[in-house]
Design a protein around this motif. Structure first.
Motif, mmCIF file in Angstrom:
data_model
loop_
_atom_site.group_PDB
_atom_site.id
_atom_site.type_symbol
_atom_site.label_atom_id
_atom_site.label_comp_id
_atom_site.label_asym_id
_atom_site.label_seq_id
_atom_site.Cartn_x
_atom_site.Cartn_y
_atom_site.Cartn_z
ATOM 1 N N SER A 399 0.819 -1.219 0.000
ATOM 2 C CA SER A 399 0.000 0.000 0.000
ATOM 3 C C SER A 399 0.848 1.262 0.000
ATOM 4 O O SER A 399 0.400 2.322 -0.457
ATOM 5 C CB SER A 399 -0.926 0.010 1.217
ATOM 6 N N LYS A 400 2.091 1.166 0.477
ATOM 7 C CA LYS A 400 2.938 2.345 0.617
ATOM 8 C C LYS A 400 3.890 2.549 -0.560
ATOM 9 O O LYS A 400 4.126 3.684 -0.978
ATOM 10 C CB LYS A 400 3.761 2.257 1.910
ATOM 11 N N SER A 401 4.458 1.457 -1.081
ATOM 12 C CA SER A 401 5.555 1.661 -2.033
ATOM 13 C C SER A 401 5.562 0.738 -3.240
ATOM 14 O O SER A 401 6.434 0.866 -4.097
ATOM 15 C CB SER A 401 6.896 1.489 -1.296
ATOM 16 N N PRO A 403 3.033 -0.409 -6.070
ATOM 17 C CA PRO A 403 1.757 -0.500 -6.798
ATOM 18 C C PRO A 403 1.609 -1.831 -7.523
ATOM 19 O O PRO A 403 2.584 -2.394 -8.020
ATOM 20 C CB PRO A 403 1.845 0.663 -7.801
ATOM 21 N N LYS A 406 -4.409 -3.730 -11.532
ATOM 22 C CA LYS A 406 -5.821 -3.856 -11.161
ATOM 23 C C LYS A 406 -6.290 -5.296 -11.278
ATOM 24 O O LYS A 406 -7.099 -5.763 -10.467
ATOM 25 C CB LYS A 406 -6.668 -2.945 -12.045
ATOM 26 N N TYR A 426 -5.572 -1.483 4.364
ATOM 27 C CA TYR A 426 -4.500 -1.616 3.379
ATOM 28 C C TYR A 426 -5.044 -2.120 2.042
ATOM 29 O O TYR A 426 -4.583 -1.700 0.974
ATOM 30 C CB TYR A 426 -3.412 -2.556 3.894
ATOM 31 N N GLU A 429 -6.433 0.813 0.150
ATOM 32 C CA GLU A 429 -5.367 1.674 -0.379
ATOM 33 C C GLU A 429 -4.711 1.075 -1.614
ATOM 34 O O GLU A 429 -4.429 1.773 -2.581
ATOM 35 C CB GLU A 429 -4.312 1.914 0.709
ATOM 36 N N ILE A 430 -4.478 -0.224 -1.568
ATOM 37 C CA ILE A 430 -3.844 -0.888 -2.706
ATOM 38 C C ILE A 430 -4.742 -0.836 -3.931
ATOM 39 O O ILE A 430 -4.283 -0.539 -5.046
ATOM 40 C CB ILE A 430 -3.501 -2.358 -2.359
ATOM 41 N N LYS A 432 -7.044 1.304 -4.594
ATOM 42 C CA LYS A 432 -7.125 2.689 -5.042
ATOM 43 C C LYS A 432 -5.921 3.088 -5.889
ATOM 44 O O LYS A 432 -6.053 3.839 -6.879
ATOM 45 C CB LYS A 432 -7.230 3.622 -3.817
ATOM 46 N N ASN A 433 -4.733 2.575 -5.528
ATOM 47 C CA ASN A 433 -3.503 2.946 -6.226
ATOM 48 C C ASN A 433 -3.097 1.965 -7.331
ATOM 49 O O ASN A 433 -2.052 2.153 -7.964
ATOM 50 C CB ASN A 433 -2.338 3.046 -5.225
ATOM 51 N N LEU A 435 -2.551 -0.007 -10.719
ATOM 52 C CA LEU A 435 -2.305 0.500 -12.077
ATOM 53 C C LEU A 435 -3.226 -0.186 -13.074
ATOM 54 O O LEU A 435 -3.485 -1.356 -12.970
ATOM 55 C CB LEU A 435 -0.850 0.240 -12.473
#
Length: 435
Positions: A399-401, A403, A406, A426, A429-430, A432-433, A435
């Motif tokens: 989730s932080k670093s 991606p 989809k 988490y 968040e994943i 949402k981010n 690709l």
């Protein structure tokens, strides 16, 4: 009978090696902007194949359709032909621009960038050629040569049939029997080389030997990198299961004896590729060993040392062949335990890797370890507190670093069914981010 046929097979085929093969569609390497200019200057529509590296039907289009000389003649004459990986470089931008969400997507544009036709999914040679005729509006064109196209349905049906074979040796025999019924002047056509390339397993089988012994000619037809990769893949199969490869007479040999014999035989074919695959097999075994011995410093040190040697001497082959499995992302996947029951496994493994690997390799390792943890969790029957802890660590990092795609997020994250606030946070968040 089969032994006699193998000898005849070589004698007959040897006379056909000089036949020239048209490479089919010639995809341009220019940028999309440059292609637009050319399209307007020539008043010729644009054809774009959107694919990905992991897409099976895309690979079938490459081998069974785009490689056909009749299709190549028509498309090269009537279209500006482009190919983009929808997950890399300019392909990402164009896939978003034209709302490409599935692969392969076959997109036809006018010189003014109006969408003439958009087709999602595999199309056989005849159907794909008909798409082209529709776009250029050649209603009166002579299409009798459609009957000259090789029937890809038969090839695909047989390919699926072979995939179901449990035994690799049986698969090789079935493949050889299939070629007995194919006119010899077609054996070297791209569609049939695709069958050999995709399904041959034993490097000592007649069809594999045919390619090996006529390596120069095959390289002229299909490119040196592709043929080297094919031969190297057969060697990799040999190192994975040497006793199955050699058969019953060698069952009583020790693992060391048969590997020594195997390496000697493969070195006669290509000593460099033999050494490459032998070392790669040792690396795989070390990755597997770490699963149960993650605190063993000697195993980790041996792994890092062998990979460093591999990178120095053999990694350039993987770059030439676009052989993605040979990097720290895929090695980390092999290191994940089959059950997430070892306490502090991820933290200890990441700490060990960070102390040795450079930033780029460490990022690959970190992502592979986290992806593998999620996949192991969703496939596991029992989800203990420790497995949830390891999952939480993996999701937090992703989730932080790191991606993800989809498609992967939908396939795996949607299958995580736990009532844990951190895990669900988490996950969101994943997604949402992604690709």
């Amino acid at each position: 009978m089969k032994g006699n046929f193998s000898i005849i097979f070589y004698l007959i085929i040897a006379t056909n090696l000089y036949s020239q093969i048209n490479t089919g569609i010639e995809f341009s390497s220019v940028s999309f902007e440059e292609a637009i200019k050319t399209s307007k200057e020539l008043n010729r529509p644009i054809f774009i194949d959107f694919s990905t590296s992991w897409c099976g039907p895309c690979r079938q289009m490459d081998n069974l359709v785009f490689s056909d000389s009749i299709i190549g003649d028509f498309y090269n004459k009537n279209f500006i032909c482009l190919k983009f990986d929808a997950e890399k470089g300019e392909g990402i931008t164009l896939a978003n621009k034209f709302e490409i969400n599935a692969y392969p997507t076959l997109l036809f544009l006018s010189p003014q960038l109006e969408t003439e036709l958009k087709h999602i999914g595999y199309r056989g040679p005849k159907e794909f050629l008909e798409l082209g005729y529709t776009v250029v509006n050649e209603k009166t064109a002579d299409i009798t040569h459609l009957n000259s196209l090789i029937d890809d349905e038969d090839i695909m049906e047989f390919s699926s049939f072979l995939s179901a074979y449990p035994s690799q040796l049986e698969k090789d025999l079935a493949l050889l029997d299939y070629f007995r019924n194919i006119p010899q002047n077609k054996w070297y056509a791209p569609q049939f080389f695709y069958l050999i390339e995709d399904h041959a397993h034993s490097i000592f089988s007649p069809l594999s030997k045919l390619v090996v012994e006529n390596r120069i000619r095959y390289s002229e037809m299909y490119g040196k990198e592709r043929i080297d990769k094919f031969i190297s893949r057969l060697m990799a199969f040999a190192f994975e299961a040497p006793k199955d490869l050699y058969g019953a007479p060698y069952k009583n040999l020790s693992e060391n004896e048969i590997n020594k014999l195997l390496f000697s035989e493969l070195s006669k074919i290509d000593p460099v590729l033999a050494s490459k695959n032998s070392l790669d097999h040792e690396i795989i075994l070390l990755c597997n060993s770490i699963r149960e011995n993650y605190n063993n410093t000697e195993i980790w040190d041996a792994l890092f040392e062998k990979v460093e040697y591999y990178n120095t001497h053999y990694a350039h082959f993987d770059e030439e062949w676009h052989n993605f499995p040979n990097n720290w992302y895929y090695r980390a996947l092999k290191i994940i335990p089959k059950k997430l029951e070892i306490k502090n496994y991820n933290e200890a493994s990441l700490k060990r890797a960070k102390s040795v690997l450079g930033e780029s390799d460490y990022n690959k390792f970190e992502k592979g370890l986290c992806i593998g943890t999620v996949q192991t969790f969703v496939s596991g029957q029992n989800q203990s507190e420790n497995s949830k802890k390891e999952l939480t660590i993996a999701l937090r990092i992703l989730s932080k670093s790191q991606p993800v795609s989809k498609i992967w997020a939908n396939n795996f994250l949607s299958r995580i069914k736990v009532s844990d606030n951190d895990i669900n946070k988490y996950k969101e968040e994943i997604i949402k981010n992604a690709l």
